[in-house]
Design a protein around this motif. Structure first.
Motif, short mmCIF file in Angstrom:
data_model
loop_
_atom_site.label_atom_id
_atom_site.label_comp_id
_atom_site.label_asym_id
_atom_site.label_seq_id
_atom_site.Cartn_x
_atom_site.Cartn_y
_atom_site.Cartn_z
N PHE A 107 0.83 -1.20 0.00
CA PHE A 107 0.00 0.00 0.00
C PHE A 107 0.87 1.25 0.00
O PHE A 107 0.41 2.33 -0.34
CB PHE A 107 -0.95 0.02 1.19
CG PHE A 107 -2.00 -1.06 1.17
CD1 PHE A 107 -2.36 -1.71 0.00
CD2 PHE A 107 -2.63 -1.43 2.33
CE1 PHE A 107 -3.32 -2.71 -0.01
CE2 PHE A 107 -3.60 -2.42 2.34
CZ PHE A 107 -3.94 -3.06 1.16
N HIS A 108 2.12 1.09 0.40
CA HIS A 108 3.06 2.20 0.46
C HIS A 108 4.07 2.14 -0.69
O HIS A 108 5.14 2.73 -0.60
CB HIS A 108 3.78 2.20 1.80
CG HIS A 108 2.85 2.25 2.97
ND1 HIS A 108 2.19 3.40 3.33
CD2 HIS A 108 2.43 1.29 3.82
CE1 HIS A 108 1.42 3.15 4.38
NE2 HIS A 108 1.53 1.87 4.69
N LEU A 109 3.72 1.44 -1.76
CA LEU A 109 4.64 1.25 -2.88
C LEU A 109 5.07 2.59 -3.50
O LEU A 109 6.25 2.77 -3.81
CB LEU A 109 4.00 0.36 -3.95
CG LEU A 109 4.90 -0.07 -5.10
CD1 LEU A 109 6.11 -0.83 -4.59
CD2 LEU A 109 4.11 -0.94 -6.08
N LYS A 110 4.16 3.52 -3.62
CA LYS A 110 4.49 4.83 -4.18
C LYS A 110 5.58 5.51 -3.33
O LYS A 110 6.55 6.05 -3.87
CB LYS A 110 3.23 5.70 -4.24
CG LYS A 110 3.43 7.05 -4.89
CD LYS A 110 2.10 7.80 -4.95
CE LYS A 110 2.26 9.17 -5.54
NZ LYS A 110 0.99 9.89 -5.57
N HIS A 111 5.42 5.44 -2.02
CA HIS A 111 6.39 6.02 -1.09
C HIS A 111 7.74 5.30 -1.21
O HIS A 111 8.80 5.94 -1.21
CB HIS A 111 5.85 5.92 0.33
CG HIS A 111 6.79 6.37 1.39
ND1 HIS A 111 7.03 7.70 1.65
CD2 HIS A 111 7.57 5.67 2.25
CE1 HIS A 111 7.91 7.80 2.63
NE2 HIS A 111 8.25 6.57 3.02
N ILE A 112 7.72 3.98 -1.33
CA ILE A 112 8.94 3.19 -1.44
C ILE A 112 9.70 3.57 -2.71
O ILE A 112 10.92 3.79 -2.67
CB ILE A 112 8.60 1.68 -1.44
CG1 ILE A 112 8.09 1.27 -0.06
CG2 ILE A 112 9.80 0.83 -1.84
CD1 ILE A 112 7.40 -0.08 -0.03
N ILE A 113 9.00 3.67 -3.82
CA ILE A 113 9.64 4.01 -5.09
C ILE A 113 10.13 5.45 -5.08
O ILE A 113 11.26 5.74 -5.52
CB ILE A 113 8.68 3.74 -6.27
CG1 ILE A 113 8.43 2.23 -6.39
CG2 ILE A 113 9.23 4.32 -7.56
CD1 ILE A 113 7.35 1.85 -7.36
N ARG A 114 9.32 6.35 -4.54
CA ARG A 114 9.72 7.77 -4.51
C ARG A 114 10.98 7.95 -3.67
O ARG A 114 11.89 8.68 -4.05
CB ARG A 114 8.58 8.63 -3.95
CG ARG A 114 8.89 10.11 -3.96
CD ARG A 114 7.74 11.02 -3.53
NE ARG A 114 6.48 10.38 -3.25
CZ ARG A 114 5.92 10.26 -2.03
NH1 ARG A 114 6.50 10.79 -0.98
NH2 ARG A 114 4.77 9.66 -1.87
N ASN A 115 11.06 7.30 -2.52
CA ASN A 115 12.22 7.45 -1.63
C ASN A 115 13.34 6.46 -1.94
O ASN A 115 14.40 6.53 -1.33
CB ASN A 115 11.78 7.27 -0.17
CG ASN A 115 10.91 8.39 0.29
OD1 ASN A 115 10.95 9.50 -0.24
ND2 ASN A 115 10.09 8.11 1.29
#
Length: 185
Positions: A107-115
């Motif tokens: 669910f936090h994939l966007k955050h993982i990829i962004r960071n």
């Protein structure tokens, strides 16, 4: 990762163990019963430790109550449902819980990829989940149980994808790693 989301997962794990235990009794499968009885005991101990260290003890009780009521309703449904239908329907409910639980770090994939960091993802749980889902997949194939096979094919793929994120991204963001390196120099 949001701590309240992880708190929700704690209760899902416990109630999933209860539902899997019920499912084992429906299947009359001693292995499923024994594994889930042991898992339930471990999960209860985990929740007790979680409660001990929680700063929001009232919220913990509230969530346990809500999850308990939901679990009791599902077990009540399983008790009243036609025995010919309950195996498939309860299996579908357990499968939905399992997919939610295993995919929750994504669910936090966007955050993982962004960071470009897997910080906050539970590597030991994902690693052991990959092994466990593979073993349950083999057991499902042996039993020719479509729910065990379906659950664990999808779960294995989800876990393997999450493990792949650890290969691509470090567990600490580059900025934090650089900041620590500057402090030590």
């Amino acid at each position: 990762m949001r701590p309240e989301f992880n708190q929700i997962n704690v209760y899902i794990v416990v109630h999933r163990s209860v539902l899997n235990l019920k499912f084992g009794f429906i299947l009359r499968d001693d292995t499923v019963i024994q594994v889930n009885f042991f898992g339930l005991a471990l999960n209860i101990i985990y929740v007790m430790i979680f409660y001990q260290y929680s700063e929001q003890k009232g919220q913990v009780w509230k969530n346990v109550g809500i999850a308990g009521a939901f679990g009791a309703a599902i077990i009540g449904y399983a008790e009243m449902e036609d025995p010919k239908l309950v195996e498939n329907r309860l299996g579908a409910i357990i499968t939905a819980f399992m997919f939610f639980l295993i995919s929750s770090p994504l669910f936090h994939l966007k955050h993982i990829i962004r960071n470009k960091s897997t910080e906050g993802m539970p590597f030991p749980i994902i690693f052991s989940g990959t092994i466990v889902t593979f073993m349950w997949l083999l057991y499902g194939i042996i039993l020719k149980n479509k729910f065990l096979i379906l659950q664990n094919i999808v779960a294995f793929i989800l876990c393997a994808f999450q493990l792949g994120l650890f290969v691509v991204y470090p567990s600490k963001p580059k900025e934090k790693s650089k900041a620590k390196a500057k402090k030590t120099n």
